[in-house]
Structure formats: structure tokens, C-alpha cells
Write an enzyme that holds these catalytic residues in place. Structure first.
Site, PDB file in Angstrom:
ATOM      1  N   GLY A   2       8.448  -4.474   1.083  1.00  0.00           N
ATOM      2  CA  GLY A   2       7.767  -5.093  -0.065  1.00  0.00           C
ATOM      3  C   GLY A   2       6.371  -5.586   0.275  1.00  0.00           C
ATOM      4  CB  ALA A  20       7.952   1.782  -6.320  1.00  0.00           C
ATOM      5  CD  GLU A  41      -6.405   1.365  -0.428  1.00  0.00           C
ATOM      6  OE1 GLU A  41      -5.305   1.921  -0.349  1.00  0.00           O
ATOM      7  OE2 GLU A  41      -6.650   0.276   0.123  1.00  0.00           O
ATOM      8  CG  HIS A  89      -3.843   4.315  -4.369  1.00  0.00           C
ATOM      9  ND1 HIS A  89      -2.766   4.443  -3.526  1.00  0.00           N
ATOM     10  CD2 HIS A  89      -4.726   3.530  -3.716  1.00  0.00           C
ATOM     11  CE1 HIS A  89      -2.979   3.767  -2.413  1.00  0.00           C
ATOM     12  NE2 HIS A  89      -4.167   3.194  -2.506  1.00  0.00           N
ATOM     13  CB  CYS A 134       1.485   9.244  -2.109  1.00  0.00           C
ATOM     14  SG  CYS A 134       1.334   8.381  -3.659  1.00  0.00           S
TER      15      CYS A 134
HETATM   16  O1  SUG Z   1      -0.212   1.836  -0.059  1.00  0.00           O
HETATM   17  N1  SUG Z   1       3.302   1.867  -0.216  1.00  0.00           N
HETATM   18  C1  SUG Z   1       2.042   2.610  -0.228  1.00  0.00           C
HETATM   19  C2  SUG Z   1       2.128   3.770  -1.169  1.00  0.00           C
HETATM   20  C3  SUG Z   1       0.924   4.662  -1.077  1.00  0.00           C
HETATM   21  C4  SUG Z   1       0.835   5.624  -2.184  1.00  0.00           C
HETATM   22  N2  SUG Z   1      -0.287   6.443  -2.015  1.00  0.00           N
HETATM   23  C5  SUG Z   1      -1.001   6.999  -3.031  1.00  0.00           C
HETATM   24  N3  SUG Z   1      -0.876   6.563  -4.250  1.00  0.00           N
HETATM   25  N4  SUG Z   1      -1.839   7.928  -2.747  1.00  0.00           N
HETATM   26  C6  SUG Z   1       0.879   1.688  -0.619  1.00  0.00           C
HETATM   27  O2  SUG Z   1       1.063   0.828  -1.487  1.00  0.00           O
HETATM   28  C7  SUG Z   1       4.836   0.188   0.640  1.00  0.00           C
HETATM   29  C8  SUG Z   1       5.274  -0.337   1.987  1.00  0.00           C
HETATM   30  C9  SUG Z   1       6.329  -1.393   1.888  1.00  0.00           C
HETATM   31  O3  SUG Z   1       6.373  -2.147   0.922  1.00  0.00           O
HETATM   32  O4  SUG Z   1       7.152  -1.506   2.838  1.00  0.00           O
HETATM   33  C10 SUG Z   1       3.518   0.954   0.739  1.00  0.00           C
HETATM   34  O5  SUG Z   1       2.726   0.712   1.603  1.00  0.00           O
END
Ligand code: SUG
Length: 421
Positions: free
Chosen positions: A20, A27, A167, A235, A352
Site C-alpha cells: 500500500g 488499487a 515518471e 499516470h 505499465c
Molecule cells: O507507481 N504501484 C505502481 C504502479 C505503476 C503503474 N505504472 C503505470 N501506470 N505506468 C505505482 O503506483 C504499488 C506498490 C505497493 O503499494 O506495494 C506501486 O508502486
């Protein structure tokens, strides 16, 4: 030289877990504390690579970064933590995060036809907004310099200074007549997202465009709609994706949608802009289903296919819109659902999980390219050594650290890659 689009997927690391850590990524927040399944997650990722390879496309991969990250734990004085302190537990979880799997955030890529020196330029993303992601770029840049070592064809830049959040490709799109032709590069930045951070800053995007030697007439800097960020589009690739002449977007993605479409059409008259109205798919459904976090791909037949997560296909509003689009003879001709549920539960869909690089595959280090036989070998490593499950409460446990470090070492060995750190 044959320039093709190569998708480099991030390998799901053995420490994949749900801590989290990403405020604004719905999510990630809603699955915080859940048990993760790293072995299943890595096999799902490999399944997507095999699926796309089977479509006749060129497929690459990047290795996971060292986790738990000893450099971060040392730098934060966290080699022994006070487990009763939630802030220390959270920082330790950051050092364990397998977030480098989302390679759309590894770098921004400008292919050779767009740049002043005729080389493909890559700038690693600093990812400074989220502590667990900010540790990635020094190791990422080393990996990029291995994969794209051929300096006649590639230039790999360090991340832009941490004063501006960057990013990477998740906030960058390229439109062009065909992959090998000069393109229009679209840099999408955030200003505010209410309670949620805007992760991409305009000045970071502008710095990347200068570093890559792009022609300012072939760049657009576009503000993301604050309400999209506030609704969970942390993003831009959560609400829009482009491929060649097609932009596929939700109507609420950009702060000034009509101005954006006009500016694109002025610069690229053949542009086809497919807008999904909120009346068909609400912003909330688009973000929950990850319809736009798709791989919009030009298939060998010349048709475009959309690789979407199963979650999108299962959502009635999204499926209804897609079926209508296909029936109306729109530019997306095939819808290709894939199962990446383990990654999705952390906010990482099919788009992603990949970094697009337009290049001649013969100029890329072959250790980073995949074929069926190599996928099978890698799957065997995962089956033999990836942990089956991780409870976030177990992060920090010595036996788990040993197993995760050993699993990654086995993969690097199989891929004949050196340690990246
Ligand atoms: O940076 N999730 C990533 C998901 C990245 C998605 N990438 C793109 N949209 N291109 C982020 O938010 C969750 C890790 C955690 O909660 O343990 C995380 O880092």
C-alpha cells in the site's frame, strides 16, 4: 536498418507484495496488507510476454532490481527497525518493493527518427514522488546502459534532477505515420490532483525533450485533467494510450481535451483520435477496469490490436463500448484480454508492465530479447525459486530475504546478466 517497436516487459521480482505504498493509486491502497503470490505474478507476466511474442511481435525483458535494497536500508539507518513504528515498517517495505516491474516508469524514450543526432535517446525516470520508486533509477540506468550499449544507436541519460518529478513513458506518448517515421511526442504533466499527488511535472518533461534533442515543433506539453488524477489516474497511461496515428483516450483525460485534439491534428493530419465518452464508460469505470492501460499494438497484418487486462473485458460498460467500436469498424480491430491480476492489484496493467523502444533489434544486447525457448527456461527458474506467497507482515524476515535474493540471483545467472547495483 529495420526499426520496429520492441516491448521490454519488467520481470516481476520475487519480493512482489502489497504494502500500500502509492497514495493516489487506488488499487495499491485498497489491496494494502493482502497476501501476494510472486510466483503466480511472474508467470502471469511471462504469459503476457509469450502472448505478445505469439502475435509475431518483438519482445524484450528487463531484470528485477536488487530487493530488499541494501543501499536504501543503509542510507535510512534501517538495518534494524523498531517494528512497533509504522513509519519504519513502511520505509522497510519500500526497500522490498518489486515496483521496478512497471517498466513504463523506467524511462522516457525518443526513437532515432525524432532526435537531432539520429540516435534513440532514453532518460531514466527519477520517480521522486514515491519513496519506494525513487530508489529505482540508478540501477535502472545501469540496466539500460547494458541493454542499449551500442552508442552509435542509443544515448542513455541519467534521470533529471530530483527537483521535478518524472515518471517516464507512463506520461509520454508518441504519434506517427509508422514507427520508423518521425513522430509527434506528447508529454503529459499534472498540476494538481486534489488529495492525490501530481507525479509528472511539466519542467521534467521539458528537460527530457531538450536532452533528447527533439524538435520543439514536434512536441506537445499537455496538462492532465486534475479530476482525472483526483479520481485515481496517477499516470496518464491509466486514461490514454497512443500507437502510430491513433490516440485512444477517455474524454476526461486532459485539462483541455478539444485544444489537445486540435493541436495534435494540426501537427499530424493523419491522426485518428478515438475518444471514449463518460456516458459510455465513466471515469471511475475506466480507472477501475484499466481499459486504457492497454497495449495498443500494430500487428504484423497491419491491423491494430488492444491488449487489455481481463478486468476490462469483464466490466460490462467497457465490453459494450469495445464491441461497439469493433462493429463500427474503428481503428482497433482486435481486443486481446490477458491475465495480469497480481500486478493489477498494485495498479499495474499491461501497459505499465512494458517500456516501448523503437529500434533495430540487432542493435540491442540479445540478453534482453526473448524467444519461446528462453521464456520456457525463465519459467523454470520462476517455478523453482520464486516464493509462492508473501504476507506483508513477513517483510524483513531473514529467511524470506535469503529466498528472494537467491531467486533473483538464479534468474540473473540464467540470463547471463551481471549484478546491476
Ligand atoms: O507507481 N504501484 C505502481 C504502479 C505503476 C503503474 N505504472 C503505470 N501506470 N505506468 C505505482 O503506483 C504499488 C506498490 C505497493 O503499494 O506495494 C506501486 O508502486
Amino acid at each position: 536498418m529495420a526499426l520496429v517497436e520492441i516491448n521490454f516487459d519488467g520481470f516481476v521480482g520475487p519480493s512482489h507484495n502489497y504494502a500500500g505504498l502509492s497514495l493516489g493509486n487506488l488499487a495499491s491502497s485498497s489491496n494494502a496488507g493482502e497476501v501476494s503470490y510472486p510466483r503466480a505474478a511472474a508467470l502471469q507476466g511471462l504469459g503476457k510476454m509469450r502472448h505478445n511474442l505469439g502475435l509475431g511481435l518483438t519482445q524484450g525483458l528487463f531484470a528485477p532490481l536488487p530487493r530488499p535494497n541494501p543501499a536504501l536500508l543503509d542510507a535510512l539507518g534501517l538495518n534494524a527497525i523498531d517494528a512497533a513504528d509504522p513509519a519504519q515498517r513502511r520505509l522497510r517495505a519500500a526497500a522490498w518493493s518489486a515496483s521496478a516491474m512497471w517498466t513504463a516508469n523506467a524511462a522516457t524514450v525518443s526513437p532515432a527518427p525524432d532526435t537531432a543526432d539520429g540516435r534513440c535517446h532514453l532518460t531514466a525516470a527519477n520517480l521522486v514522488t514515491m519513496p519506494h520508486r525513487s530508489q529505482e533509477w540508478p540501477d535502472t540506468v545501469r540496466q539500460l546502459r547494458l541493454a542499449f550499449a551500442h552508442s552509435a544507436h542509443f544515448a542513455v541519460h541519467d534521470a533529471v534532477p530530483a527537483c521535478f518529478g518524472d515518471e517516464g513513458a507512463a506520461n509520454h506518448m508518441r504519434m506517427c505515420a509508422s514507427h520508423g517515421a518521425p513522430g509527434l511526442e506528447l508529454f503529459v504533466y499534472g498540476t494538481t490532483g486534489g488529495a492525490f499527488p501530481a507525479r509528472q511535472h511539466e519542467q521534467a518533461s521539458r528537460a527530457v525533450a531538450r536532452l533528447h534533442g527533439l524538435n520543439p515543433a514536434h512536441c506537445l506539453f499537455i496538462a492532465q485533467a486534475p479530476e482525472a488524477i483526483a479520481a485515481g489516474a496517477f499516470h496518464n497511461d491509466v486514461v490514454a494510450v497512443a500507437n502510430e496515428r491513433v490516440l485512444f483516450t477517455h474524454e476526461q483525460a486532459f485539462a483541455d481535451p478539444d485544444g489537445t485534439y486540435t493541436a495534435i491534428r494540426e501537427r499530424l493530419p493523419e491522426a485518428e483520435i478515438v475518444v471514449v465518452p463518460a456516458s459510455a464508460v465513466s471515469l471511475a469505470d475506466a480507472i477501475k477496469s484499466y481499459l486504457f492501460n492497454a497495449q495498443l499494438l500494430t500487428l504484423p497484418s497491419g491491423e491494430m490490436g488492444l491488449v487489455i487486462p481481463l478486468e476490462a473485458w469483464e466490466m460490462p460498460s467497457v465490453r459494450g463500448w469495445l464491441e461497439g467500436h469493433i462493429a463500427s469498424n474503428g481503428p482497433i480491430r482486435r481486443v486481446l484480454p490477458v491475465d495480469v491480476r497480481q500486478s493489477m492489484a498494485n495498479g499495474g496493467g499491461p501497459a505499465c508492465l512494458r517500456l516501448r523502444v523503437v529500434a533495430d533489434p540487432a542493435t540491442v544486447d540479445p540478453r534482453f530479447l526473448l524467444d519461446e525457448a528462453k521464456i520456457a527456461q525463465v519459467e523454470a527458474v520462476v517455478a523453482a525459486s520464486w516464493p509462492e506467497q508473501i504476507d506483508p507482515l513477513d517483510l524483513g524476515r531473514e529467511s524470506l530475504a535469503r529466498s528472494v535474493i537467491g531467486a533473483r540471483a538464479a534468474l540473473l545467472d540464467m540470463l547471463q546478466l551481471p549484478e546491476l547495483a
